[in-house]
Design a protein around this motif. Structure first.
Motif, PDB file in Angstrom:
ATOM      1  N   THR A 107       0.842  -1.200   0.000  1.00  0.00           N
ATOM      2  CA  THR A 107       0.000   0.000   0.000  1.00  0.00           C
ATOM      3  C   THR A 107       0.882   1.257   0.000  1.00  0.00           C
ATOM      4  O   THR A 107       1.703   1.445   0.899  1.00  0.00           O
ATOM      5  N   VAL A 165       0.732   5.487  -1.909  1.00  0.00           N
ATOM      6  CA  VAL A 165      -0.144   6.659  -1.993  1.00  0.00           C
ATOM      7  C   VAL A 165      -0.375   6.964  -3.472  1.00  0.00           C
ATOM      8  O   VAL A 165       0.579   7.093  -4.242  1.00  0.00           O
ATOM      9  N   THR A 166      -1.635   7.041  -3.853  1.00  0.00           N
ATOM     10  CA  THR A 166      -1.964   7.348  -5.238  1.00  0.00           C
ATOM     11  C   THR A 166      -1.720   8.832  -5.515  1.00  0.00           C
ATOM     12  O   THR A 166      -1.983   9.669  -4.646  1.00  0.00           O
ATOM     13  N   GLY A 201       3.223  11.009  -4.445  1.00  0.00           N
ATOM     14  CA  GLY A 201       2.693   9.654  -4.254  1.00  0.00           C
ATOM     15  C   GLY A 201       3.763   8.677  -3.797  1.00  0.00           C
ATOM     16  O   GLY A 201       4.932   9.022  -3.677  1.00  0.00           O
ATOM     17  N   ASN A 228       4.623   4.862  -5.075  1.00  0.00           N
ATOM     18  CA  ASN A 228       4.210   3.909  -6.108  1.00  0.00           C
ATOM     19  C   ASN A 228       4.269   2.461  -5.599  1.00  0.00           C
ATOM     20  O   ASN A 228       5.350   1.891  -5.412  1.00  0.00           O
ATOM     21  N   SER A 283      -4.180   1.329 -11.346  1.00  0.00           N
ATOM     22  CA  SER A 283      -4.967   2.392 -10.714  1.00  0.00           C
ATOM     23  C   SER A 283      -6.248   2.652 -11.500  1.00  0.00           C
ATOM     24  O   SER A 283      -7.100   3.413 -11.066  1.00  0.00           O
ATOM     25  N   GLY A 342      -1.685   3.092  -5.971  1.00  0.00           N
ATOM     26  CA  GLY A 342      -1.457   3.076  -4.523  1.00  0.00           C
ATOM     27  C   GLY A 342      -1.516   1.676  -3.936  1.00  0.00           C
ATOM     28  O   GLY A 342      -1.218   1.483  -2.751  1.00  0.00           O
ATOM     29  N   CYS A 390       6.241   2.118   1.226  1.00  0.00           N
ATOM     30  CA  CYS A 390       4.964   1.395   1.233  1.00  0.00           C
ATOM     31  C   CYS A 390       4.792   0.648   2.551  1.00  0.00           C
ATOM     32  O   CYS A 390       5.766   0.298   3.201  1.00  0.00           O
TER      33      CYS A 390
END
Ligand SMILES: [Zn+2]
Ligand SMILES: [Zn+2]
Length: 370
Positions: free
Chosen positions: A175, A177-178, A187, A189, A223, A231, A267
């Motif tokens: 996980t 961040v978009t 973000g 990736n 996405s 994300g 992540c």
């Protein structure tokens, strides 16, 4: 001749997935009652499992014979088709016919005999559910069987011990961040993290003398649009090892690699490693009992002493959960082609009678039946 083919011919027409073997277990339980078994449990541990017990009331060993019941789902021409391509319909029919022969012709004269029809072998969770229900409590010997591909044994032959490998599945979720692809610095990736993790796992090396493998088998990161940073990413790894200590080491190293590589770019990593089958741990006494039975039924020349396979079998969950359990597992030669889990798998069903005879001979040589 037993009625094994009648049972096979019926079970083959009602393939059902793991924990959904409703018609299968109903048929089995009804037949067991028809044969005269009075101690039958259905819905064992809240599953579709069926257990029938015959207690002689005399001292002697508690022996469990186990068959699996579930089928596989194949994707054929875009359609999901349920099929018995691992032969579990054959295993259940052999055990059902054995139960019939025992109660009609070979009553148990010492100890206690348990017939276990186990759900969900293919899911790797059926044996755990049965063990959780306490079915293995007090069991001294457990035996099972599997039809084997023609490369290992042909019709008229049987294998006294199949050395299954340990196998495990690790499913990781990365996980991040978009963000808009134009602003990647905002973000994290998840796709990048997943790729790093895949590469990190590929650098794992254990002693080359040990038999093992690990590889990514699924990768999802999307996405939904081409100019957005994903994300979330999902990766599945399949792990194999011939011995349980090797699997333990491999598993630890894979988890470390996934976690560290995933976190390297920020992540968070979560994983599910609940699907794990342990390697075969055959008991010497059980191997001897099976060798003796195969020689008696098929002749010495048709006894294949052992086969080593990278495949997994959840029967060995029982010895893992109950280390004092003496377990044996034989392979039935039946000219099976083109292979297990192949959508067009077929085998010579006349071999099933041999399986029934091998089970009965093991019970005879254990002194439980005459
Ligand atoms: Zn299978
Ligand atoms: Zn199978």
């Amino acid at each position: 001749m037993s009625h094994v083919l009648d049972y096979y011919n019926h079970l083959h027409t009602i393939p059902e997935l793991g924990f959904e073997e409703v018609k299968t277990s109903k048929f089995i339980a009804e037949k067991l009652a028809e044969f005269g078994y009075t101690n039958i449990q259905t819905g064992v541990g809240g599953t579709t499992g069926v257990v029938a017990t015959m207690d002689s009331g005399e001292p002697g060993p508690t022996v469990l014979l186990r068959a699996d019941m579930d089928c596989l789902a194949h994707n054929i021409d875009g359609e999901v088709v349920l099929r018995h391509t691992c032969g579990h319909d054959g295993h259940s029919s052999m055990l059902l016919a054995t139960a019939e022969e025992v109660i009609k012709y070979y009553p148990v004269s010492s100890g206690k005999l348990i017939f276990l029809f186990q759900p969900a072998e293919e899911l790797g969770t059926g044996a755990h559910a049965i063990a959780d229900a306490g079915v293995l409590e007090g069991v001294e010997y457990a035996f099972g069987a599997h039809v084997r591909p023609i490369e290992e044994a042909s019709n008229g032959q049987a294998v006294a011990a199949i050395y299954y490998a340990s196998s495990a599945t690790i499913q990781a979720t990365f996980t991040g961040v978009t963000s808009h692809a134009a602003r990647p610095h905002l973000g994290v990736n998840a796709l990048d993290a997943a790729v790093l993790a895949i590469n990190a796992v590929n650098t794992i090396h254990l002693r080359p003398t040990e038999s093992y493998s690990v590889k990514a088998t699924q990768f999802h990161a999307d996405s939904g649009v081409t100019n957005s940073i994903p994300g979330k990413a999902f990766v599945t790894w399949d792990l194999r090892a011939q011995l349980n200590p090797t699997m333990k080491e491999l598993h630890e190293k894979v988890i470390t690699a996934i976690t560290n590589a995933g976190q390297a770019n920020g992540c968070t990593v979560e994983y599910d490693d609940s699907k794990m089958l342990t390697a075969a741990e055959h008991n010497e006494e059980c191997i001897d009992l099976l060798k003796e039975a195969i020689s008696e039924v098929l002749g010495d020349e048709n006894m294949v002493p052992e086969v080593i396979t990278p495949g997994g079998e959840d029967f060995w969950v029982y010895t893992n959960r109950y280390p004092n359990l003496k377990a044996g597992f034989f392979g039935l030669g039946c000219d099976l082609k083109p292979g297990l889990h192949h959508p067009d798998m077929s085998f010579d069903t006349s071999a099933l009678e041999n399986g029934v005879k091998i089970y009965l001979t093991v019970l005879k040589n254990l002194g439980m039946i005459d």
